[in-house]
Write a protein that holds these residues in place. Structure first.
Motif, mmCIF file in Angstrom:
data_model
loop_
_atom_site.group_PDB
_atom_site.id
_atom_site.type_symbol
_atom_site.label_atom_id
_atom_site.label_comp_id
_atom_site.label_asym_id
_atom_site.label_seq_id
_atom_site.Cartn_x
_atom_site.Cartn_y
_atom_site.Cartn_z
ATOM 1 N N ILE A 1 0.842 -1.201 0.000
ATOM 2 C CA ILE A 1 0.000 0.000 0.000
ATOM 3 C C ILE A 1 0.874 1.247 0.000
ATOM 4 C CG2 ILE A 1 -1.633 1.357 1.368
ATOM 5 C CD1 ILE A 1 -2.842 -1.386 2.260
ATOM 6 N N ALA A 2 1.909 1.245 0.836
ATOM 7 C CA ALA A 2 2.817 2.395 0.885
ATOM 8 C C ALA A 2 3.506 2.594 -0.457
ATOM 9 C CB ALA A 2 3.848 2.198 1.990
ATOM 10 N N LEU A 3 4.000 1.516 -1.061
ATOM 11 C CA LEU A 3 4.671 1.627 -2.356
ATOM 12 C C LEU A 3 3.716 2.094 -3.447
ATOM 13 C CD1 LEU A 3 6.981 -1.507 -2.300
ATOM 14 C CD2 LEU A 3 7.690 0.886 -2.317
ATOM 15 N N GLU A 4 2.489 1.604 -3.431
ATOM 16 C CA GLU A 4 1.507 2.064 -4.417
ATOM 17 C C GLU A 4 1.295 3.578 -4.308
ATOM 18 O OE1 GLU A 4 -2.091 -0.147 -3.874
ATOM 19 O OE2 GLU A 4 -1.409 -1.785 -5.152
ATOM 20 N N ASN A 5 1.199 4.077 -3.092
ATOM 21 C CA ASN A 5 0.993 5.507 -2.912
ATOM 22 C C ASN A 5 2.212 6.324 -3.317
ATOM 23 O OD1 ASN A 5 -1.746 5.707 -2.000
ATOM 24 N ND2 ASN A 5 -1.071 4.629 -0.179
ATOM 25 N N ILE A 6 3.404 5.805 -3.059
ATOM 26 C CA ILE A 6 4.616 6.489 -3.505
ATOM 27 C C ILE A 6 4.669 6.530 -5.031
ATOM 28 C CG2 ILE A 6 7.139 6.288 -3.634
ATOM 29 C CD1 ILE A 6 6.983 5.184 -0.722
ATOM 30 N N VAL A 7 4.404 5.403 -5.664
ATOM 31 C CA VAL A 7 4.423 5.349 -7.124
ATOM 32 C C VAL A 7 3.337 6.251 -7.704
ATOM 33 C CG1 VAL A 7 4.089 3.849 -9.129
ATOM 34 C CG2 VAL A 7 5.493 3.078 -7.221
ATOM 35 N N LEU A 8 2.178 6.279 -7.065
ATOM 36 C CA LEU A 8 1.095 7.149 -7.522
ATOM 37 C C LEU A 8 1.530 8.613 -7.491
ATOM 38 C CD1 LEU A 8 -1.855 7.418 -8.429
ATOM 39 C CD2 LEU A 8 -2.478 7.509 -6.022
ATOM 40 N N ALA A 9 2.183 9.021 -6.407
ATOM 41 C CA ALA A 9 2.669 10.399 -6.307
ATOM 42 C C ALA A 9 3.704 10.692 -7.386
ATOM 43 C CB ALA A 9 3.264 10.648 -4.922
ATOM 44 N N LEU A 10 4.616 9.759 -7.603
ATOM 45 C CA LEU A 10 5.643 9.968 -8.630
ATOM 46 C C LEU A 10 5.035 9.974 -10.031
ATOM 47 C CD1 LEU A 10 8.456 7.675 -7.189
ATOM 48 C CD2 LEU A 10 8.385 10.179 -7.181
ATOM 49 N N LEU A 11 4.110 9.068 -10.272
ATOM 50 C CA LEU A 11 3.481 8.985 -11.585
ATOM 51 C C LEU A 11 2.619 10.207 -11.869
ATOM 52 C CD1 LEU A 11 3.244 7.137 -14.041
ATOM 53 C CD2 LEU A 11 1.321 6.011 -12.931
ATOM 54 N N MET B 1 -3.355 -1.902 -13.326
ATOM 55 C CA MET B 1 -2.387 -0.973 -13.915
ATOM 56 C C MET B 1 -3.094 0.188 -14.604
ATOM 57 S SD MET B 1 0.490 -3.566 -15.382
ATOM 58 C CE MET B 1 1.585 -2.278 -15.952
ATOM 59 N N ASN B 2 -4.138 -0.112 -15.349
ATOM 60 C CA ASN B 2 -4.869 0.956 -16.043
ATOM 61 C C ASN B 2 -5.585 1.880 -15.056
ATOM 62 O OD1 ASN B 2 -4.199 0.476 -18.778
ATOM 63 N ND2 ASN B 2 -5.546 -1.298 -18.768
ATOM 64 N N ARG B 3 -6.177 1.306 -14.007
ATOM 65 C CA ARG B 3 -6.808 2.152 -12.995
ATOM 66 C C ARG B 3 -5.782 3.009 -12.270
ATOM 67 N NH1 ARG B 3 -10.452 -2.494 -11.197
ATOM 68 N NH2 ARG B 3 -8.685 -2.897 -9.854
ATOM 69 N N PHE B 4 -4.610 2.450 -12.058
ATOM 70 C CA PHE B 4 -3.545 3.188 -11.402
ATOM 71 C C PHE B 4 -3.127 4.389 -12.250
ATOM 72 C CE2 PHE B 4 0.613 3.610 -9.307
ATOM 73 C CZ PHE B 4 0.218 3.452 -7.989
ATOM 74 N N ALA B 5 -2.983 4.184 -13.555
ATOM 75 C CA ALA B 5 -2.643 5.288 -14.462
ATOM 76 C C ALA B 5 -3.756 6.334 -14.476
ATOM 77 C CB ALA B 5 -2.386 4.759 -15.875
#
Length: 115
Positions: free
Chosen positions: A53-63, A100-104
């Motif tokens: 969860i933490a990594l997803e949020n970090i990647v979301l912020a970076l993306l 992945m698509n929802r994340f983008a």
């Protein structure tokens, strides 16, 4: 990774991703070895979920701060791991593509809100 063979297997990203073409990332016979690691208990699974969860949020912020080309690459990668039309649609593969698509999409939404 336990040995040099493992390191070589995952060094090439296309070779590593090619595993997704077969049953949602199921390991090939070459990779099917008995694990030398102990079974993961409930406490470890909880910690793993928290870290994901933490990594997803970090990647979301970076993306969300990345250029459009990066978003295109995420979607292209999602398309790359989609099962071929003649292959069995494995639930894990289709779910990974969807995530992945929802994340983008989420990153694009945050991008427009933060500007």
């Amino acid at each position: 990774m336990t040995d040099k063979k493992d390191a070589e297997l995952y060094r090439d990203p296309y070779r590593a991703l090619s595993r997704w073409d077969n049953e949602g990332g199921a390991q090939t016979e070459e990779d099917n070895r008995t694990s030398e690691y102990p079974h993961i208990g409930n406490a470890e699974l909880v910690q793993l979920r928290v870290r994901v969860i933490a990594l997803e949020n970090i990647v979301l912020a970076l993306l969300s701060e990345s250029p459009d080309k990066t978003h295109e690459k995420v979607r292209a990668l999602a398309e790359l791991i989609s099962p071929r039309e003649d292959a069995t649609q494995h639930p894990l593969t289709t779910e990974a593509v969807s995530h992945m698509n929802r994340f983008a999409d989420r990153a694009a939404r945050f991008r427009s809100e933060w500007r």
